[in-house]
Each structure stands twice: as C-alpha cells, then as structure tokens.
Design a protein around this motif. Sequence first.
Motif, PDB file in Angstrom:
ATOM      1  N   THR A 185       0.824  -1.201   0.000  1.00  0.00           N
ATOM      2  CA  THR A 185       0.000   0.000   0.000  1.00  0.00           C
ATOM      3  C   THR A 185       0.860   1.253   0.000  1.00  0.00           C
ATOM      4  O   THR A 185       1.916   1.303   0.639  1.00  0.00           O
ATOM      5  CB  THR A 185      -0.927   0.051   1.231  1.00  0.00           C
ATOM      6  OG1 THR A 185      -0.132  -0.005   2.425  1.00  0.00           O
ATOM      7  CG2 THR A 185      -1.904  -1.115   1.220  1.00  0.00           C
ATOM      8  N   VAL A 216       0.020   5.293   0.669  1.00  0.00           N
ATOM      9  CA  VAL A 216      -1.049   6.194   1.106  1.00  0.00           C
ATOM     10  C   VAL A 216      -0.476   7.592   1.308  1.00  0.00           C
ATOM     11  O   VAL A 216       0.366   7.807   2.188  1.00  0.00           O
ATOM     12  CB  VAL A 216      -1.700   5.705   2.414  1.00  0.00           C
ATOM     13  CG1 VAL A 216      -2.836   6.636   2.822  1.00  0.00           C
ATOM     14  CG2 VAL A 216      -2.196   4.274   2.272  1.00  0.00           C
ATOM     15  N   SER A 232      -4.531   7.160  -2.366  1.00  0.00           N
ATOM     16  CA  SER A 232      -4.045   5.872  -1.870  1.00  0.00           C
ATOM     17  C   SER A 232      -4.172   4.816  -2.956  1.00  0.00           C
ATOM     18  O   SER A 232      -5.007   4.920  -3.857  1.00  0.00           O
ATOM     19  CB  SER A 232      -4.836   5.431  -0.635  1.00  0.00           C
ATOM     20  OG  SER A 232      -6.197   5.203  -0.971  1.00  0.00           O
TER      21      SER A 232
END
Length: 249
Positions: free
Chosen positions: A109, A111, A195
Amino acid sequence: MKTKLLKPLLASLLLIGCASAQAAHFEVLNYNATSRYSGTVDFTDFNFNGDYTSGGNDFGTAVSAIETTTDYEHSGNASGSFLGGSFLDLTTSVSFSSANPIEYYGIATAVEKTVQLQVVADAGDIGPQVNVSFAGLSSTFSGLVGSSEGTFQTSVRVSQGSNILANFTTKQFADQNVNFAFAAQAGDIIVLSASQGVHMNASGPIDASLTGMMSGNFTVTAVPEPEQYAMLLAGLGLIAGVARRRSSR
C-alpha cells in the motif's frame, strides 16, 4: 497611422491583454504519507515500512523489499509521490514464486494521507478565481495465474474543510481515465488524499504477480478578469472596423 500597421498593433495589444490573465500554481504546505509491504509466507509474518523523502517541491514515500530462500521468493513495492506541485504518482506491486506447496499472502500500500496545498497566484495577488483540473490514468498489470487471486484499489480525493471538491475510486483491473475539475480561489488551502493498494493470495507451486499504477497532472488556470474580456471584445471590434473600411475602398 497606416492601416497595414494598425492591424498588427491591435493584434499585439490583444495578445498582451490575454497574457495578462493571472496564472497560478500549487504550493505544498504539508505532506504526510506512508508506504508498506506486509503479509505472510510459509506461516511466517513479514512487514516492511517505507521511507519518507522530500526535496524542494518534490515529496514522496517508498518501500521495496525482496526475500529469497531455497524454497521461495517474494517481493513487494509501494511508492507514492507528489512532484513539482502538480504530478501525482502511485505504484504498488507484489510477487511470489515457489516450486513448493507454500502459502503466501502479501499486500502493498502507498497512502498519501494529507497533501496540504495552497493555490498561489503567480503574480502574488490573493482573490482571483482559478480552475483546477486533473488528468491521469489508472491501470494494472495482472500476473495472476493458477490458484492465485488478488485485488486492486486506487482512490483520490480533494477537499476543502468538510467540502469534497473531487472524489475518484476504482477497483477495476482495466485501464481507466481519471479526470475531474473544480473551481477555487487564489489563497485557498485544499487537501489532497490519495491511496493505492494491491493484495494477492497464492499457493505454490506458482509464479504470480500483481501491479497497480496511477499517475496524472494537476493544472491550475486563472480565470480572466472581466476587464480582460472587455479588452478582447474591444480589440476584435477595432480589427473588424478596420477590415470593413478596407473592404469598402
């Protein structure tokens, strides 16, 4: 003044009037972002957190990790950046390969939690209205095979206080254009949040991967003041009058 000199002069005045329309840009006031690659392989947890970087008007976060053993190899990458006050980029990927019956779960991820931006008029004045637009592309590259499965999601939101100015979210694997626009004032402070994440489950023997990407540019354009429109109309009227006089001779 001779007519043949008048027309170029009027055209030049017209261009000067249009060029005087104030341009604007984003200035980054605050940047808060994280990147991470985590999961489980062969019943062992792993977690890698990214670094934060900044320089001038460029900001970013990135993590890249790879683990290789005699039984398997897995890797993950996640990066997010906001460059030059206009360019937004997100990239995430995971991969796993093994010739053995080994279980893998991985998620990457990136973000960009809070990118606080101020609309700044290039001439330094506060007040004129501006138009803000974004044009980008969200895409994936899927190397999911056999028993592997995965998901992908990208989100972009722009807000001013509690007012949502733009919002985009996609989970589609296919290429998708990302376009939105909104009006603002020079001096406004807005917040960009973006994100992206990919996750994959896989069971060996297998060689699988999943990559997500999204990038695009913000453009900030000043709205011409009423007197500039008046100058445009006056210039066109004068040129038309000169053209009529010449045609009547």
